[in-house]
Design a protein around this motif. Structure first.
Motif, mmCIF file in Angstrom:
data_model
loop_
_atom_site.group_PDB
_atom_site.id
_atom_site.type_symbol
_atom_site.label_atom_id
_atom_site.label_comp_id
_atom_site.label_asym_id
_atom_site.label_seq_id
_atom_site.Cartn_x
_atom_site.Cartn_y
_atom_site.Cartn_z
ATOM 1 N N ALA A 165 0.777 19.213 3.687
ATOM 2 C CA ALA A 165 2.169 19.143 3.231
ATOM 3 C C ALA A 165 2.299 18.680 1.785
ATOM 4 O O ALA A 165 3.286 18.995 1.121
ATOM 5 N N LEU A 166 1.336 17.937 1.290
ATOM 6 C CA LEU A 166 1.460 17.339 -0.037
ATOM 7 C C LEU A 166 1.519 18.343 -1.196
ATOM 8 O O LEU A 166 2.363 18.184 -2.079
ATOM 9 N N PRO A 167 0.682 19.390 -1.240
ATOM 10 C CA PRO A 167 0.740 20.298 -2.399
ATOM 11 C C PRO A 167 2.107 20.927 -2.661
ATOM 12 O O PRO A 167 2.578 20.890 -3.806
ATOM 13 N N PRO A 168 2.814 21.494 -1.649
ATOM 14 C CA PRO A 168 4.138 22.044 -1.982
ATOM 15 C C PRO A 168 5.134 20.975 -2.417
ATOM 16 O O PRO A 168 5.990 21.229 -3.267
ATOM 17 N N LEU A 169 5.019 19.769 -1.858
ATOM 18 C CA LEU A 169 5.929 18.693 -2.263
ATOM 19 C C LEU A 169 5.645 18.233 -3.688
ATOM 20 O O LEU A 169 6.577 17.955 -4.449
ATOM 21 N N LEU A 170 4.374 18.156 -4.064
ATOM 22 C CA LEU A 170 4.034 17.780 -5.443
ATOM 23 C C LEU A 170 4.519 18.831 -6.431
ATOM 24 O O LEU A 170 5.032 18.498 -7.505
ATOM 25 N N LYS A 171 4.361 20.092 -6.058
ATOM 26 C CA LYS A 171 4.835 21.175 -6.925
ATOM 27 C C LYS A 171 6.350 21.096 -7.106
ATOM 28 O O LYS A 171 6.857 21.199 -8.220
ATOM 29 N N PHE A 172 7.069 20.858 -6.004
ATOM 30 C CA PHE A 172 8.521 20.741 -6.073
ATOM 31 C C PHE A 172 8.922 19.521 -6.899
ATOM 32 O O PHE A 172 9.869 19.571 -7.681
#
Length: 193
Positions: A94-101
């Motif tokens: 879950a972390l990569p899309p949240l970091l990108k956002f």
């Protein structure tokens, strides 16, 4: 494992009888495994010096015990892994899309951590999705596999049957019972938690 134990004790006829009695019903779905066991019949009493020595305990007993635990947890709809391991695995996905956002929002100088729900959808692998324990606020019934919880486009959750009834089997838009949002039943997604 019982077949191998009988074979290791040197009783080829008893092993063959055991295979005919207990293994033959599984022949259509596990033919490769059964063929390997039938090949091991040639090495009765001396499996440890055969090409089939990998069938011998203790390694196979440990693998069998692990597989039984895994299947039991699967039948209960629970994770075989520890809760900490599952949490870390979900976080890694879950972390990569949240970091990108987060980087996009920082670039626009907007704050997203004060929102009531995640601003982007986060998809997790099926092994991280477990049985739902949810009571529909409209029908007051617990969710089941046939009537799973569904996430509506407004962010609220109802059971599938309630959404179907309110939308006249998906033929029209309906108002969310919690907010003034018009909901299209076709856009609702099954929720796993």
């Amino acid at each position: 494992m019982q077949f191998v134990k009988i074979l290791q004790n040197g009783s080829r006829d008893e092993a063959l009888h055991y295979a005919r009695t207990y293994l033959s019903p599984f022949a259509s779905s596990h033919i490769a495994d059964i063929q390997k066991l039938m090949g091991s019949l040639l090495w009765t009493g001396k499996l440890d010096s055969s090409p089939y020595h990998a069938l011998l305990p203790p390694s196979n007993w440990d693998r069998l015990a692990e597989e039984l635990k895994r299947q039991f947890c699967n039948l209960l709809g629970q994770s075989y892994n520890s809760p900490l391991s599952v949490t870390i695995s979900a976080g890694v996905q879950a972390l990569p899309p949240l970091l990108k956002f987060m980087n996009v929002m920082v670039g626009k100088k907007q704050e997203w951590q004060t929102m009531n729900q995640l601003p982007v959808p986060v998809e997790l692998d099926s092994e991280l999705q477990f049985h739902s324990i949810f009571v529909c606020p409209v029908s007051k019934e617990q969710a089941t596999e046939d009537n799973p919880p569904m996430l509506m486009s407004c962010g609220h959750v109802l059971c599938k049957q309630s959404i179907s009834k309110m939308s006249k089997n998906g033929s029209k838009l309906f108002k969310c019972p919690y907010c003034p949002f018009d909901v299209d039943a076709a856009l609702c997604k099954q929720l796993y938690f």
